[in-house]
Each structure stands twice: as C-alpha cells, then as structure tokens.
Design a protein around this motif. Sequence first.
Motif, PDB file in Angstrom:
ATOM      1  N   PRO A  68       0.825  -1.215   0.000  1.00 44.07           N
ATOM      2  CA  PRO A  68       0.000   0.000   0.000  1.00 44.07           C
ATOM      3  C   PRO A  68       0.855   1.258   0.000  1.00 44.07           C
ATOM      4  CG  PRO A  68      -0.842  -1.589   1.589  1.00 44.07           C
ATOM      5  CD  PRO A  68       0.463  -2.143   1.092  1.00 44.07           C
ATOM      6  N   GLY A  69       0.423   2.240  -0.797  1.00 41.46           N
ATOM      7  CA  GLY A  69       1.151   3.489  -0.908  1.00 41.46           C
ATOM      8  C   GLY A  69       2.164   3.510  -2.027  1.00 41.46           C
ATOM      9  N   PHE A  70       2.343   2.386  -2.730  1.00 40.43           N
ATOM     10  CA  PHE A  70       3.317   2.331  -3.820  1.00 40.43           C
ATOM     11  C   PHE A  70       2.845   3.191  -4.988  1.00 40.43           C
ATOM     12  CE2 PHE A  70       4.663   0.388  -7.838  1.00 40.43           C
ATOM     13  CZ  PHE A  70       6.039   0.438  -7.690  1.00 40.43           C
ATOM     14  N   GLU A  71       3.768   3.901  -5.612  1.00 35.99           N
ATOM     15  CA  GLU A  71       3.455   4.777  -6.744  1.00 35.99           C
ATOM     16  C   GLU A  71       3.679   4.011  -8.047  1.00 35.99           C
ATOM     17  OE1 GLU A  71       5.779   8.432  -7.618  1.00 35.99           O
ATOM     18  OE2 GLU A  71       3.915   9.450  -7.016  1.00 35.99           O
ATOM     19  N   MET A  72       2.600   3.661  -8.716  1.00 39.42           N
ATOM     20  CA  MET A  72       2.682   2.892  -9.952  1.00 39.42           C
ATOM     21  C   MET A  72       2.921   3.811 -11.147  1.00 39.42           C
ATOM     22  SD  MET A  72      -0.327   0.038  -9.657  1.00 39.42           S
ATOM     23  CE  MET A  72      -1.637   1.282  -9.782  1.00 39.42           C
ATOM     24  N   ALA A  86      -1.026   3.577  -5.451  1.00 35.22           N
ATOM     25  CA  ALA A  86      -1.839   2.408  -5.110  1.00 35.22           C
ATOM     26  C   ALA A  86      -2.071   2.420  -3.601  1.00 35.22           C
ATOM     27  CB  ALA A  86      -1.152   1.127  -5.555  1.00 35.22           C
ATOM     28  N   MET A  87      -3.161   3.033  -3.166  1.00 33.40           N
ATOM     29  CA  MET A  87      -3.413   3.208  -1.734  1.00 33.40           C
ATOM     30  C   MET A  87      -3.514   1.885  -0.985  1.00 33.40           C
ATOM     31  SD  MET A  87      -6.071   6.401  -1.554  1.00 33.40           S
ATOM     32  CE  MET A  87      -7.312   5.556  -2.514  1.00 33.40           C
ATOM     33  N   VAL A  97      -5.578  -2.794  -6.078  1.00 31.10           N
ATOM     34  CA  VAL A  97      -6.535  -3.390  -5.150  1.00 31.10           C
ATOM     35  C   VAL A  97      -7.633  -2.408  -4.794  1.00 31.10           C
ATOM     36  CG1 VAL A  97      -6.824  -4.380  -2.841  1.00 31.10           C
ATOM     37  CG2 VAL A  97      -4.832  -4.998  -4.220  1.00 31.10           C
ATOM     38  N   TYR A  98      -7.301  -1.144  -4.602  1.00 34.22           N
ATOM     39  CA  TYR A  98      -8.313  -0.136  -4.274  1.00 34.22           C
ATOM     40  C   TYR A  98      -9.371  -0.051  -5.367  1.00 34.22           C
ATOM     41  CZ  TYR A  98     -10.334   4.545  -3.955  1.00 34.22           C
ATOM     42  OH  TYR A  98     -11.215   5.607  -3.933  1.00 34.22           O
ATOM     43  N   THR A  99      -8.939  -0.017  -6.618  1.00 37.92           N
ATOM     44  CA  THR A  99      -9.883   0.058  -7.736  1.00 37.92           C
ATOM     45  C   THR A  99     -10.785  -1.164  -7.767  1.00 37.92           C
ATOM     46  OG1 THR A  99      -8.315   1.349  -9.032  1.00 37.92           O
ATOM     47  CG2 THR A  99     -10.086   0.249 -10.239  1.00 37.92           C
ATOM     48  N   ARG A 100     -10.206  -2.322  -7.541  1.00 38.73           N
ATOM     49  CA  ARG A 100     -11.002  -3.549  -7.577  1.00 38.73           C
ATOM     50  C   ARG A 100     -11.979  -3.626  -6.406  1.00 38.73           C
ATOM     51  NH1 ARG A 100      -9.773  -7.405 -10.921  1.00 38.73           N
ATOM     52  NH2 ARG A 100     -10.244  -9.137  -9.509  1.00 38.73           N
ATOM     53  N   LEU A 267      -0.825 -15.961  -1.442  1.00 38.84           N
ATOM     54  CA  LEU A 267       0.305 -15.170  -0.951  1.00 38.84           C
ATOM     55  C   LEU A 267      -0.085 -14.333   0.267  1.00 38.84           C
ATOM     56  CD1 LEU A 267       1.610 -13.914  -4.429  1.00 38.84           C
ATOM     57  CD2 LEU A 267       2.468 -15.844  -3.084  1.00 38.84           C
ATOM     58  N   PHE A 268      -1.081 -14.814   1.013  1.00 42.13           N
ATOM     59  CA  PHE A 268      -1.610 -14.016   2.122  1.00 42.13           C
ATOM     60  C   PHE A 268      -0.562 -13.718   3.183  1.00 42.13           C
ATOM     61  CE2 PHE A 268      -3.573 -14.102   6.407  1.00 42.13           C
ATOM     62  CZ  PHE A 268      -4.211 -12.874   6.338  1.00 42.13           C
ATOM     63  N   GLN A 269       0.279 -14.670   3.511  1.00 43.84           N
ATOM     64  CA  GLN A 269       1.266 -14.457   4.567  1.00 43.84           C
ATOM     65  C   GLN A 269       2.334 -13.442   4.162  1.00 43.84           C
ATOM     66  OE1 GLN A 269       2.713 -18.404   5.473  1.00 43.84           O
ATOM     67  NE2 GLN A 269       1.065 -18.791   6.949  1.00 43.84           N
ATOM     68  N   ILE A 270       2.600 -13.341   2.871  1.00 45.16           N
ATOM     69  CA  ILE A 270       3.623 -12.403   2.402  1.00 45.16           C
ATOM     70  C   ILE A 270       3.003 -11.053   2.039  1.00 45.16           C
ATOM     71  CG2 ILE A 270       5.480 -12.037   0.735  1.00 45.16           C
ATOM     72  CD1 ILE A 270       5.567 -15.062   0.347  1.00 45.16           C
ATOM     73  N   TYR A 271       1.852 -11.105   1.343  1.00 48.29           N
ATOM     74  CA  TYR A 271       1.179  -9.876   0.901  1.00 48.29           C
ATOM     75  C   TYR A 271      -0.263  -9.889   1.414  1.00 48.29           C
ATOM     76  CZ  TYR A 271       5.110 -10.143  -2.348  1.00 48.29           C
ATOM     77  OH  TYR A 271       6.359 -10.257  -2.902  1.00 48.29           O
ATOM     78  N   PRO A 272      -0.467  -9.591   2.689  1.00 44.69           N
ATOM     79  CA  PRO A 272      -1.815  -9.689   3.275  1.00 44.69           C
ATOM     80  C   PRO A 272      -2.787  -8.622   2.784  1.00 44.69           C
ATOM     81  CG  PRO A 272      -0.270  -8.752   4.857  1.00 44.69           C
ATOM     82  CD  PRO A 272       0.549  -9.195   3.681  1.00 44.69           C
ATOM     83  N   HIS A 273      -2.292  -7.542   2.151  1.00 40.27           N
ATOM     84  CA  HIS A 273      -3.188  -6.458   1.775  1.00 40.27           C
ATOM     85  C   HIS A 273      -4.220  -6.881   0.729  1.00 40.27           C
ATOM     86  CE1 HIS A 273       0.237  -6.208  -1.096  1.00 40.27           C
ATOM     87  NE2 HIS A 273      -0.703  -5.905  -1.975  1.00 40.27           N
TER      88      HIS A 273
END
Length: 308
Positions: A68-72, A86-87, A97-100, A267-273
Amino acid sequence: MATLISSESVESRAVVARPSVWRRLARHPSVVIGTVMVVLIASLVPLASVLTPLDPTEISPRNRNKPPGFEMTLRDDAGEKYKVEAMMGTDKLGRDVYTRVVYGARVSLVVGVSVAIASVAIGLVIGLLAGYFRLLDAIIMRVMDGLMAIPAILLAIALVSLSGASLLTVILAIVIPEIPRVVRLVRSIVLTIREEPYVEAAISVGTPTPKILWRHVLPNTVAPLIVQGTFICGSAILLEAILSFLGVGIPPETPTWGNIMAEGRDLFQIYPHSIFYPGVFLTLTVLAVNMLGDGLRDTIDPRMSKEI
C-alpha cells in the motif's frame, strides 16, 4: 355521529403516531450508524469511476504485489506515462486493489438488494397462500421444510454448478434458500391475523378473499418484512462472497470482494493487503446492514418495539 367522531379520532391518532416512528428511528443509534455506513458504501456504486481513474481489470506485470502506498507508473492510450498511488497496494497481476475493491462493491450491493427484494416478494405470496388457505398449508410448508433442511451454502453451490457461474445465476441460487424463511415468517403472521374479529367479520359479509388479503392481512406483514429484508440483504452479500471465494460464484473477470480475496489467498502471509482490504469492506457492509436491521426491528416491528 358517534361513529364519525370515532373514525376521525382514530385518524388523528394515526397522524400523530406516524411522526413518532420517524423520531424513534432518528434517535436509535443502530439505525443512524447503520444508515450512514450503508449510504457511504452504496455511494461507491455510482461514483466508482470518479473515485478511481483506473480499470479494475488492467494488468501491469511490473507492478505485481506492491505494498500500500506504492506509486505505480502506467501508460495511457496515447502511450504517455503517468503515476498513480496504489493506496491499497496491487495484487499478483499488478491490478490496483483499491480500484477492484471499489468496483467490487457494485456486485455485492446488487446481489444483496436483488436477493432481498426477490426473496421477500416470492416468500410473501407463498406465505399468504400457506397461512390463509388451510388446504395449501400442509403441502407448501413441507416443501419449505425440505428446502430449509439443506444448508444454504450447499444448495447455492449445487445450483450454481448446475447452471453455470453468472450474476443472475448467483442471485437465483441465493434467493431459493432464503424464500422458506420469509414464507415461515409471513405464514405465522397470517395465521394470527386470520383469527382476528375484523377478518372474520369481513368473511361473514362475503368480502372477496383477494380484498381481505390486500386490506386486512398484507398491511400487517409490511414491518416484519422490511426488517427481514435487511437481514437477508446482509446474508446474501456474505454468501455471494463465500461463493466467489470458493470459485463457484461470479466469474473472475468481474471483481467482487470474494474473488479478490480468493486470488490473494495463496500469498496471504507475504502480501496480506490483497485479502485484508476487501475483507474489511465486506465486514463493514454486513455489519452496517445488520445494525440497520436491528434498529428497524426495535423501532417499527410492533412485537419488538421499545421506547428509546
């Protein structure tokens, strides 16, 4: 003259009592909080394209699994580069993810409202027939008991598997398990109302059955059905998410909170967002609808009404 005065006094009391219901609704914390939350979440449906400029199905391999917060960095139709924050991060295909999540609200709310309206409408008709006509009661209620004996999630999975995954199929698959609950509620109300003196008087003077049901029986089912409809809406939203999470709901190309979480579970344990944010929105939506239902039950249902 006495009859005229009596009817006028009844009408005046009804007019005076009507605003008191709205005052109780406005003062009930569950109604207020639930309504505000539902309105805010429902605003995502018409404002989705305003709240986010991105396409929920747009794939960007270079931006996969960003926090979260990454600038695409993306490209528009003309090939020009532009940057978007990407909030809520990105998923394994580089989709925002925010858009989806925002676009996923459309499906969840459409399913919830559609299931509530359809199940209440169908259950109301069947419940009126079962409660008023004794010959139909035994047949209808045995069918309803058979449907209720099957767990709703298993029945929905079976129906979707037989018919194929689509929005309409999912709605129908969730409506069918909800109908028996509405039928039992309406039937119990009709069985009570049918024995009231004013209904017996209407029958004795030859009032047609459709008129009796419309004028004397149906109005007594409105308040309980409104309350029941809110609970069905929340249950339908949750059930749709479960079906999508299991892969038997809405097709993956259509973003829903359920299939967003399903795609991120590996990939929940690595990327839970990828699971956390749609899960939060799903939880808040079901909580808001249930809070609204609790407040309506306490306020407008005569059997549960209480002074606030």
